[in-house]
Scaffold this motif. Structure first.
Motif, PDB file in Angstrom:
ATOM      1  N   LEU A  22       9.918   6.340  -1.250  1.00  0.00           N
ATOM      2  CA  LEU A  22       9.039   5.312  -0.696  1.00  0.00           C
ATOM      3  C   LEU A  22       9.584   3.908  -0.967  1.00  0.00           C
ATOM      4  O   LEU A  22       9.466   3.018  -0.118  1.00  0.00           O
ATOM      5  N   ALA A  60       2.200   2.856   7.356  1.00  0.00           N
ATOM      6  CA  ALA A  60       1.271   2.933   6.225  1.00  0.00           C
ATOM      7  C   ALA A  60       0.143   3.927   6.515  1.00  0.00           C
ATOM      8  O   ALA A  60      -0.251   4.705   5.640  1.00  0.00           O
ATOM      9  N   SER A  94       0.820  -1.213   0.000  1.00  0.00           N
ATOM     10  CA  SER A  94       0.000   0.000   0.000  1.00  0.00           C
ATOM     11  C   SER A  94       0.854   1.263   0.000  1.00  0.00           C
ATOM     12  O   SER A  94       0.490   2.266  -0.627  1.00  0.00           O
ATOM     13  N   ILE A  95       2.000   1.233   0.682  1.00  0.00           N
ATOM     14  CA  ILE A  95       2.895   2.396   0.678  1.00  0.00           C
ATOM     15  C   ILE A  95       3.466   2.628  -0.716  1.00  0.00           C
ATOM     16  O   ILE A  95       3.506   3.763  -1.218  1.00  0.00           O
ATOM     17  N   CYS A 128      10.522   1.248   1.895  1.00  0.00           N
ATOM     18  CA  CYS A 128       9.953  -0.102   1.883  1.00  0.00           C
ATOM     19  C   CYS A 128      11.035  -1.168   1.766  1.00  0.00           C
ATOM     20  O   CYS A 128      10.835  -2.313   2.188  1.00  0.00           O
ATOM     21  N   ALA A 155       1.515   7.406   6.180  1.00  0.00           N
ATOM     22  CA  ALA A 155       1.742   7.713   4.769  1.00  0.00           C
ATOM     23  C   ALA A 155       0.446   8.076   4.063  1.00  0.00           C
ATOM     24  O   ALA A 155       0.391   9.038   3.276  1.00  0.00           O
ATOM     25  N   TYR A 156      -0.625   7.350   4.345  1.00  0.00           N
ATOM     26  CA  TYR A 156      -1.906   7.636   3.692  1.00  0.00           C
ATOM     27  C   TYR A 156      -2.487   8.952   4.174  1.00  0.00           C
ATOM     28  O   TYR A 156      -3.088   9.705   3.382  1.00  0.00           O
TER      29      TYR A 156
END
Length: 364
Positions: free
Chosen positions: A260, A209, A87-88, A264, A212-213
């Motif tokens: 990102l 996550a 998702s990231i 990750c 980040a969102y």
């Protein structure tokens, strides 16, 4: 006998003169079916994420019916941790695709940053986990900035630039590691604890996550730069004429994607307690699939953070649920591909319906 009514000559002339205008008006007004189809397409476009979320919930209930262990707290936590990294990465890929680009190098960037960070922490066991995260992010930022320079300044097509640098980054990973692995016993517990630890009672991967969102939601919806990125993807020529710095924005989105990917890379190595030269090989296609499922248009200019989140959760759920249902690994790939294809077809249908609606309104 009654005499037939004779129309007034002046009235007759007026009726005949108005007839062409009436015909034109009838042609200009869309039919009821066209209006209903256009209205339906607008509603689908507006509530697409809700429909996809409903599909995720329905799928979860079906899997739970077949395997009661699916919706247990332990399995849900495992599902979210596995989907966190995806998702990231999907957030950064969303920005790239919105600008009509693509980044095929994120798997190689992830592997490179993860390998360098793993080698560094193995040589310096006392290194703080936050320093390791910053190191990996900085490496990814450098890789993404280089890609952004190729695309924005030199005008190289994104698919060509990222494909070439994918091989460069992957080759560097094998060269730096000497073709060897960095295994769990070479890493300090403080580093591998990044993936198993928690912040405010939430697993670290999930917490990162969520942050980040939240940041991306604010960035794309409430900042001038975020709106300009969408403007570049919607109509690059008009954006340049309007004074929007297209080159700087393209460089920015690839730099963000690289950062990102680097972040990750550290999370991936900490989670699996292993750094390899072929880490995340082909993972960029999964990230792109999550974006497409979430409604991000490959044509650019369209994409929502909420849609990307639901698309990532759907991919993560499929990866988690299909093995629980004892589905063959070969069929797992086929099923995921079929769902992605259906999502693309749905996007095409909705886009054509919305475009048709705009044309009808323009005729009126």
């Amino acid at each position: 006998m009654k005499r037939a009514h004779q129309p007034d000559p002046e009235e007759l002339r007026n009726t005949m003169a108005d007839k062409p205008m009436a015909q034109q008006a009838a042609q200009a007004v869309p039919s009821g079916g066209a209006v209903r189809r256009a209205s339906l397409s607008v509603h689908i476009m507006r509530f697409r994420e809700l429909g996809l979320l409903g599909f995720v919930v329905l799928l979860a209930l079906l899997v739970q019916w077949r395997n009661p262990s699916f919706l247990t707290l332990e399995n849900i936590n495992d599902l979210l941790r596995n989907a966190a990294i995806l998702s990231i990465l999907a957030l950064g890929m969303m920005l790239v695709i919105v600008t009509r680009g693509i980044d095929l190098s994120i798997g190689a960037t992830l592997a490179l940053s993860g390998m360098i960070t793993a080698l560094t922490v193995s040589a310096n066991p006392g290194m703080h986990p936050m320093a390791a995260l910053l190191l990996g992010t900085a490496i990814g930022l450098a890789c993404g900035s280089l890609l952004g320079w190729f695309v924005a300044r030199l005008g190289i097509l994104p698919i060509i630039a990222t494909l070439g640098m994918m091989n460069v980054f992957r080759g560097l990973t094998f060269t730096i590691s000497g073709g060897k692995w960095v295994s769990a016993h070479q890493m300090p517990d403080s580093f591998t604890g990044i993936a198993t630890g928690s912040i405010l009672g939430i697993n670290t991967l999930i917490f990162i996550a969520i942050v980040a969102y939240a940041v991306f939601h604010y960035f794309v919806n409430h900042t001038r730069t975020g709106r300009q990125i969408y403007a570049v993807g919607s109509n690059p020529e008009a954006a340049v004429i309007s004074g929007i710095p297209k080159e700087r924005l393209l460089w920015l989105v690839y730099a963000i994607m690289g950062a990102l990917s680097g972040l990750c890379g550290v999370l991936w190595v900490a989670k699996f307690a292993s750094a390899q030269g072929d880490t995340a090989m082909g993972y960029e296609l999964t990230v792109i699939a999550a974006c497409v499922l979430g409604g991000v248009s490959i044509a650019g200019g369209v994409g929502k953070v909420s849609g990307v989140l639901v698309g990532s959760l759907l991919i993560g759920m499929l990866n988690n649920a299909l093995p629980l249902l004892n589905v063959s690994p070969f069929w797992q790939t086929a099923i995921q591909g079929g769902i992605i294809l259906l999502a693309v077809l749905a996007n095409v249908w909705v886009k054509r319906s919305v475009d048709r609606n705009h044309l009808l309104r323009r005729r009126i």
